[in-house]
Structures are given as C-alpha cells and as structure tokens.
Scaffold this active site. Structure first.
Site, PDB file in Angstrom:
ATOM      1  N   GLY A   1       2.479  -1.013   4.587  1.00 46.99           N
ATOM      2  CA  GLY A   1       2.437   0.512   4.196  1.00 46.99           C
ATOM      3  C   GLY A   1       4.109   1.056   3.924  1.00 46.99           C
ATOM      4  O   GLY A   1       4.600   0.818   2.944  1.00 46.99           O
TER       5      GLY A   1
ATOM      6  N   ASN B   1       0.767  -1.077  -0.098  1.00 46.51           N
ATOM      7  CA  ASN B   1      -0.096  -0.080  -0.074  1.00 46.51           C
ATOM      8  C   ASN B   1       0.914   1.180  -0.028  1.00 46.51           C
ATOM      9  O   ASN B   1       1.303   1.708   1.085  1.00 46.51           O
ATOM     10  CB  ASN B   1      -0.945  -0.100   1.300  1.00 46.51           C
ATOM     11  CG  ASN B   1      -1.895   1.210   1.343  1.00 46.51           C
ATOM     12  OD1 ASN B   1      -1.973   1.883   0.429  1.00 46.51           O
ATOM     13  ND2 ASN B   1      -2.461   1.336   2.534  1.00 46.51           N
ATOM     14  N   TRP B   2       0.872   1.846  -1.106  1.00 47.25           N
ATOM     15  CA  TRP B   2       1.907   2.908  -1.372  1.00 47.25           C
ATOM     16  C   TRP B   2       1.563   4.312  -0.759  1.00 47.25           C
ATOM     17  O   TRP B   2       2.064   5.212  -0.633  1.00 47.25           O
ATOM     18  CB  TRP B   2       2.452   3.110  -2.682  1.00 47.25           C
ATOM     19  CG  TRP B   2       3.201   2.060  -3.290  1.00 47.25           C
ATOM     20  CD1 TRP B   2       3.781   0.910  -2.809  1.00 47.25           C
ATOM     21  CD2 TRP B   2       3.762   2.117  -4.937  1.00 47.25           C
ATOM     22  NE1 TRP B   2       4.624   0.039  -3.693  1.00 47.25           N
ATOM     23  CE2 TRP B   2       4.694   0.848  -4.805  1.00 47.25           C
ATOM     24  CE3 TRP B   2       3.557   2.901  -5.834  1.00 47.25           C
ATOM     25  CZ2 TRP B   2       5.260   0.807  -6.146  1.00 47.25           C
ATOM     26  CZ3 TRP B   2       4.452   2.622  -7.302  1.00 47.25           C
ATOM     27  CH2 TRP B   2       5.006   1.704  -7.032  1.00 47.25           C
ATOM     28  N   LYS B   3       0.001   4.122  -0.322  1.00 49.52           N
ATOM     29  CA  LYS B   3      -0.699   5.373  -0.162  1.00 49.52           C
ATOM     30  C   LYS B   3      -0.197   6.709  -1.167  1.00 49.52           C
ATOM     31  O   LYS B   3      -0.660   6.276  -2.130  1.00 49.52           O
ATOM     32  CB  LYS B   3      -0.178   5.613   1.355  1.00 49.52           C
ATOM     33  CG  LYS B   3      -0.361   4.659   2.227  1.00 49.52           C
ATOM     34  CD  LYS B   3      -0.176   4.841   3.813  1.00 49.52           C
ATOM     35  CE  LYS B   3      -0.434   3.608   4.648  1.00 49.52           C
ATOM     36  NZ  LYS B   3      -0.360   3.887   6.098  1.00 49.52           N
TER      37      LYS B   3
ATOM     38  N   GLY C   1       1.554   2.782  11.159  1.00 50.57           N
ATOM     39  CA  GLY C   1       2.684   3.926  11.319  1.00 50.57           C
ATOM     40  C   GLY C   1       3.162   3.846  12.763  1.00 50.57           C
ATOM     41  O   GLY C   1       3.461   4.913  12.973  1.00 50.57           O
TER      42      GLY C   1
ATOM     43  N   HIS D   1      -9.804   1.382   4.749  1.00 48.41           N
ATOM     44  CA  HIS D   1      -8.571   1.567   5.247  1.00 48.41           C
ATOM     45  C   HIS D   1      -8.730   2.473   6.570  1.00 48.41           C
ATOM     46  O   HIS D   1      -9.503   3.415   6.333  1.00 48.41           O
ATOM     47  CB  HIS D   1      -7.511   1.995   4.333  1.00 48.41           C
ATOM     48  CG  HIS D   1      -6.143   1.968   5.081  1.00 48.41           C
ATOM     49  ND1 HIS D   1      -5.605   2.944   5.936  1.00 48.41           N
ATOM     50  CD2 HIS D   1      -5.281   1.217   4.987  1.00 48.41           C
ATOM     51  CE1 HIS D   1      -4.631   2.770   6.348  1.00 48.41           C
ATOM     52  NE2 HIS D   1      -4.065   1.535   5.638  1.00 48.41           N
TER      53      HIS D   1
ATOM     54  N   GLU E   1      -6.127  -4.911  10.665  1.00 48.64           N
ATOM     55  CA  GLU E   1      -5.032  -3.591  11.002  1.00 48.64           C
ATOM     56  C   GLU E   1      -5.369  -3.142  11.973  1.00 48.64           C
ATOM     57  O   GLU E   1      -6.437  -1.886  12.067  1.00 48.64           O
ATOM     58  CB  GLU E   1      -4.855  -2.900   9.532  1.00 48.64           C
ATOM     59  CG  GLU E   1      -4.520  -3.297   8.359  1.00 48.64           C
ATOM     60  CD  GLU E   1      -4.056  -2.211   7.308  1.00 48.64           C
ATOM     61  OE1 GLU E   1      -2.773  -2.436   7.197  1.00 48.64           O
ATOM     62  OE2 GLU E   1      -4.605  -1.336   7.121  1.00 48.64           O
TER      63      GLU E   1
ATOM     64  N   GLU F   1      -7.315   4.988   7.327  1.00 52.60           N
ATOM     65  CA  GLU F   1      -7.078   6.267   7.013  1.00 52.60           C
ATOM     66  C   GLU F   1      -8.443   6.913   6.276  1.00 52.60           C
ATOM     67  O   GLU F   1      -8.571   8.221   6.422  1.00 52.60           O
ATOM     68  CB  GLU F   1      -5.620   6.546   6.340  1.00 52.60           C
ATOM     69  CG  GLU F   1      -4.403   6.378   6.857  1.00 52.60           C
ATOM     70  CD  GLU F   1      -3.258   5.951   6.459  1.00 52.60           C
ATOM     71  OE1 GLU F   1      -3.179   5.865   5.139  1.00 52.60           O
ATOM     72  OE2 GLU F   1      -2.451   5.508   7.093  1.00 52.60           O
TER      73      GLU F   1
ATOM     74  N   SER G   1       2.698  -1.521  10.938  1.00 49.58           N
ATOM     75  CA  SER G   1       4.262  -1.727  11.207  1.00 49.58           C
ATOM     76  C   SER G   1       4.964  -3.075  10.815  1.00 49.58           C
ATOM     77  O   SER G   1       5.821  -3.487  11.382  1.00 49.58           O
ATOM     78  CB  SER G   1       4.568  -1.400  12.519  1.00 49.58           C
ATOM     79  OG  SER G   1       3.942   0.026  12.599  1.00 49.58           O
TER      80      SER G   1
HETATM   81  P1  PGA Z   1       2.505   0.899   8.039  1.00 48.17           P
HETATM   82  O1  PGA Z   1       0.755   0.750   7.278  1.00 48.17           O
HETATM   83  O2  PGA Z   1       2.848  -0.715   7.533  1.00 48.17           O
HETATM   84  O3  PGA Z   1       3.235   2.007   7.747  1.00 48.17           O
HETATM   85  O4  PGA Z   1       2.194   0.658   9.519  1.00 48.17           O
HETATM   86  C1  PGA Z   1       0.062  -0.014   7.171  1.00 48.17           C
HETATM   87  C2  PGA Z   1      -1.423   0.392   6.422  1.00 48.17           C
HETATM   88  O5  PGA Z   1      -1.724   1.474   6.530  1.00 48.17           O
HETATM   89  O6  PGA Z   1      -1.667  -0.297   5.726  1.00 48.17           O
END
Ligand code: PGA
Length: 257
Positions: A238, A15-17, A178, A102, A172, A104, A217
């Site tokens: 992420g 997931n490159w966001k 994060g 997700h 998640e 976010e 993470s």
């Molecule tokens: P992260 O993000 O690996 O940076 O914790 C995971 C995600 O948001 O899918």
C-alpha cells in the site's frame, strides 16, 4: 491475456488505493515505478491505480513485466449498480487482475459471500482474482486461524478446483495494514502453511500450488526478509507504492535478492 508469473521470482502488487490526487501525478509515479522495475530482474509489478487512470496508464507502459489490477469490481456483468464497474469492463480497460475482499472494502460491508461471487465472476471474465483474507486482530488462542479458514472456505466456494491455481491469495492481517510494523516472516510462514492446508482440504493436493502474497506495512526495509523467509511468492504493498522514492527503494532491495 494471462500473465505468466511462474517464471518470475516474485510479484509485487502496488495498491495505490485512492492516490494520487491527479492523473499527472499518477503518470509520474507510474514512470518512476517502471524505471525501478528495470533494476529488479524477474520481478513482475501489478499496478492497481484508481480505475479512472488505468486505461491511459496502460498506454504508456514500456515494460512487459508490468500488468494492471482494479481495486474492486462488481460480480454482475452489467446492470443498475451506480458507482460500480464490472469485471468485464475492468478487463476491457486493460486490467489483468482484480483485488477482491480487501480489508478496507470488507469494513465498508463486503462479505465473504460477495467475495465468492466476485471471485467466480473474475475467473469467468478472464481476470486473475487477488483474494484478500486476514483476521482483524490476533489473540493468543489461535482463533485467527478459524477466521482465515472461514474466509477461504466461503470466499472460494464457487471456484472450480482446476481454476484454483489461477488465483492469488493475499494474506493481509487487518492489524498490520497501515500500521507501524508488519507481521514477522516466521508468523507469515506458519500462516502460509495453514492457507495451503486449508485449500488442500478443499480441493486436494493441487491446493499446494496456489500462490500466496503478504500485505500489511511492507516497505523497503522488510520486503526482502518477507519474500525470503515468509513462504510467500509476492507482496501487496500500500503506502510504500504511493511514493516514487519508496517504491524505487523497495524494488531496488528486492532486485538484490
Ligand atoms: P499498507 O497497505 O502497505 O499501507 O499497510 C497494504 C494494503 O492495504 O494492501
């Protein structure tokens, strides 16, 4: 086209966001990720780039074990929804998967009811939904199980029992996204059992076959332990997917499993 992941050891969703900043950098990151996948046998990689980059990246795909996801899509097929893309448009651009719900996006207002409509729309459009669930915080009382149960019950309420085996659940925990460390594989295994039980309660024994991913993470140092002991069939990654050297290291570790 449905990507068959049953034959694979695991699935890694990158997931490159909202990274990287330019298409040129995206091509470089994608190239490194594809090269790294060559060393990770029986692993499939689903890249979720900013959707603007997807069609062009698909054209430079060299590895059959690479597929694409969009990070979100609307449940309507077309319409006056400024800034949105539909499941059908996502599929037309080359996406085989869509990330839904997700954390976010939930914190930007997406509800369980939106998740349910999007999941049904994705299946109708022939895209595999990656439905994200996870509690915001974790106390000692076990209330987090109730939060996850509610997200699953409402988020999957419009999915026909026979379609359930096609989707992926990405657990998640919001507090681990994060963050500085992930959840322990042991706690993940307990949650995986709970998720399966919840889905079995909804649709019967077939619920046991639903695939579960862990996200939050994940990096090279903890990926393998999570896959070996966490009761999951894949990872949603992420930050560690946004840098060439890190995804290389991570896929290298998984390749040694
Ligand atoms: P992260 O993000 O690996 O940076 O914790 C995971 C995600 O948001 O899918």
């Amino acid at each position: 086209m449905w990507i068959l992941i049953d034959a694979m050891k695991c699935i890694i969703v990158a997931n490159w966001k909202m990274h990287p900043a330019t298409y040129k950098e995206a091509v470089r990151l994608f190239g490194t990720s594809q090269d790294a996948l060559g060393k990770a046998k029986d692993v499939s990689l689903v890249v979720a780039p900013p959707s603007l980059y997807l069609r062009q990246l698909k054209e430079v795909t060299r590895n059959k074990r690479v597929a694409f996801a969009v990070q979100n899509a609307h449940y309507e097929i077309v319409g006056a929804h400024t800034g949105e893309i539909s499941m059908k448009q996502a599929k037309d651009s080359g996406a085989a998967y869509v990330i839904i719900g997700h954390a976010e996006r939930r914190s930007a207002g997406e509800t369980d009811s939106d998740v349910s409509k999007k999941t049904a729309a994705a299946l109708a459009a022939g895209i595999i939904p990656i439905v994200c669930v996870g509690e915001r915080s974790r106390g000692v009382g076990g209330e987090y199980f109730d939060a996850v149960r509610e997200q699953l019950r409402t988020g999957l309420r419009d999915v026909a029992s026979k379609a359930m085996s096609r989707l992926l659940i990405a657990y998640e925990p919001v507090w681990a996204i994060g963050a500085t460390c992930s959840m322990s594989p042991r706690d993940m295994q307990e949650m995986a059992i709970f998720i399966h039980k919840t889905i079995v309660d909804m649709i019967g024994e077939g619920g046991m076959t639903v695939k579960i991913l862990y996200g939050g993470s994940i990096e090279a140092e903890n990926a393998r332990a999570m896959l070996e002991d966490g009761g999951v069939q894949g990872l949603l990654v992420g930050r560690a997917s946004e840098h060439g050297h890190e995804i290389m290291h991570l896929l290298g570790e998984i390749g040694q499993m």
